[in-house]
Each structure stands twice: as structure tokens, then as C-alpha cells.
Design an enzyme around this catalytic site. Sequence first.
Site, PDB file in Angstrom:
ATOM      1  N   ARG A 169       0.863  -1.188   0.000  1.00  0.00           N
ATOM      2  CA  ARG A 169       0.000   0.000   0.000  1.00  0.00           C
ATOM      3  C   ARG A 169       0.901   1.241   0.000  1.00  0.00           C
ATOM      4  O   ARG A 169       1.265   1.773   1.041  1.00  0.00           O
ATOM      5  CB  ARG A 169      -0.913  -0.014   1.229  1.00  0.00           C
ATOM      6  CG  ARG A 169      -1.915   1.145   1.273  1.00  0.00           C
ATOM      7  CD  ARG A 169      -2.782   1.059   2.534  1.00  0.00           C
ATOM      8  NE  ARG A 169      -3.837   2.072   2.537  1.00  0.00           N
ATOM      9  CZ  ARG A 169      -3.673   3.320   2.993  1.00  0.00           C
ATOM     10  NH1 ARG A 169      -2.502   3.699   3.487  1.00  0.00           N
ATOM     11  NH2 ARG A 169      -4.675   4.167   2.968  1.00  0.00           N
ATOM     12  N   LYS A 189      -3.591   5.279   8.948  1.00  0.00           N
ATOM     13  CA  LYS A 189      -4.269   5.696   7.727  1.00  0.00           C
ATOM     14  C   LYS A 189      -4.859   7.080   7.925  1.00  0.00           C
ATOM     15  O   LYS A 189      -5.671   7.288   8.824  1.00  0.00           O
ATOM     16  CB  LYS A 189      -5.382   4.696   7.358  1.00  0.00           C
ATOM     17  CG  LYS A 189      -4.858   3.355   6.865  1.00  0.00           C
ATOM     18  CD  LYS A 189      -6.009   2.506   6.347  1.00  0.00           C
ATOM     19  CE  LYS A 189      -5.513   1.195   5.754  1.00  0.00           C
ATOM     20  NZ  LYS A 189      -6.626   0.381   5.207  1.00  0.00           N
ATOM     21  N   SER A 228     -12.494  -3.349   1.287  1.00  0.00           N
ATOM     22  CA  SER A 228     -12.696  -2.756   2.609  1.00  0.00           C
ATOM     23  C   SER A 228     -14.164  -2.393   2.779  1.00  0.00           C
ATOM     24  O   SER A 228     -14.756  -1.762   1.896  1.00  0.00           O
ATOM     25  CB  SER A 228     -11.845  -1.488   2.765  1.00  0.00           C
ATOM     26  OG  SER A 228     -10.468  -1.801   2.768  1.00  0.00           O
TER      27      SER A 228
END
Length: 220
Positions: free
Chosen positions: A50, A150, A121
Amino acid sequence: MTSIESRIDEGRMRSYLRLYLVLGSSNCKTDPASVVEEAIRGGATMIQFREKGSKAARLAAKEDLARRIQAICRRHGVPFIVNDDVELALALNADGVHIGQDDEPAAQVRERIGDKILGVSVHSTAEARLAEELGADYLGVGPIYPTASKEDAQQPQGTEIIQRLTKLTSMPIVAIGGITADRAPHVIQAGADGVAVISAITHAENIYQAAKILASRATG
């Protein structure tokens, strides 16, 4: 490990989700590839690349880092998943793609990646139902606890969201958001098949030991 050729069965998917490490340059104090090596040695069962945030590598540098991490995953027989970037996943022949609610639609991603792993998600039962209908192989549920990893994280929902979803669907579920070694057993007891972590491993003084402890506590 060669790329997964057919839609993965649920049992195998659940085993891969046990300790799911999500990481990129902005999450690591040292070389992300080295973090992945140590984490897998400690028990990480799936890796998600990511590469987002202000410190993220771009273009050729991003692809080079992804290839280095993928090579480590393949050597250890661990699935390598790319977050959001379908083009990169296809260029690398990655094992799958993980998308969020604001990324490319799941149905479109499924069409593009064929039988590779697709994770989505979700933050509600409605999103979970839709993800299942559109071809997801697993659900990433969270944030369970408060997290600083995040920047775009939503409000934490606690383990109750896992309990609600396990009554709704039999799909494999991995929980994410603020999960530590101490919290992992509670998440598993709530019904998750595994835990997804970022800083619990990437910020640890001893990556191998952190992964080993998490893996031992993420067992139902």
C-alpha cells in the site's frame, strides 16, 4: 509461489488472512522489503503493498519496490496483494488487489483481474453485501480500534461490526485498525479469520518478534 490461477476457496483464503501485513514506504522506519522479510519469517501470512502518503515512492521507484517485495513473498510462498493500483498489479502479475470504497468499483476490478484475489474494505453490512455480490474473495473490516496509520480512516467501530458481519455472511473476514498483540485475541473471538496490521509490525523494534507474537495470538 506462482500467481493464483483460479478463484481461491474460502478455507485457503481464511488461512492467508491470519496475519496480514499492510505496508508502504511511509509506514516503515527501515527498508520495506526488509520489514516484509522479517515479518514473514515471524509468521505473516499475506502481504499488501500500500504505497500511499507523502513519502510514497512514485512511478519506476514504486514499481521497483513492489517487485522487491513481491520477490520475497514468492520465495516464501506468501500471497502478494496490491492496494488500489490495478495497473501495477497486472503488470507484476500480483496475486491480487485490495480496494476501498472510494477506489475503482469492485465489479470492474474483478473483470480486469480475472480469478486473482480481490479484497474489499467495508464499514457496514450494506457494503459487505455489495462486496460479496460483486465478487470479493474477502472483506477487510474496520477500523476496529483508533488508528493513526491511515490518514483517511473512518471512526472505529469496535469488534461489534465483526459480530454483525459474521451473522450476515460466511465470507472470510480480516479485521484492521489499531490492532495490537493484546487486542488480536478479542478480534478473533469476535469472529474474524485474521488480523491486518501496519504499525504493530512496521514500528516494532524487533519486526520478527512482533510478527511471531501477533501470529500466535491471531489463532482461533
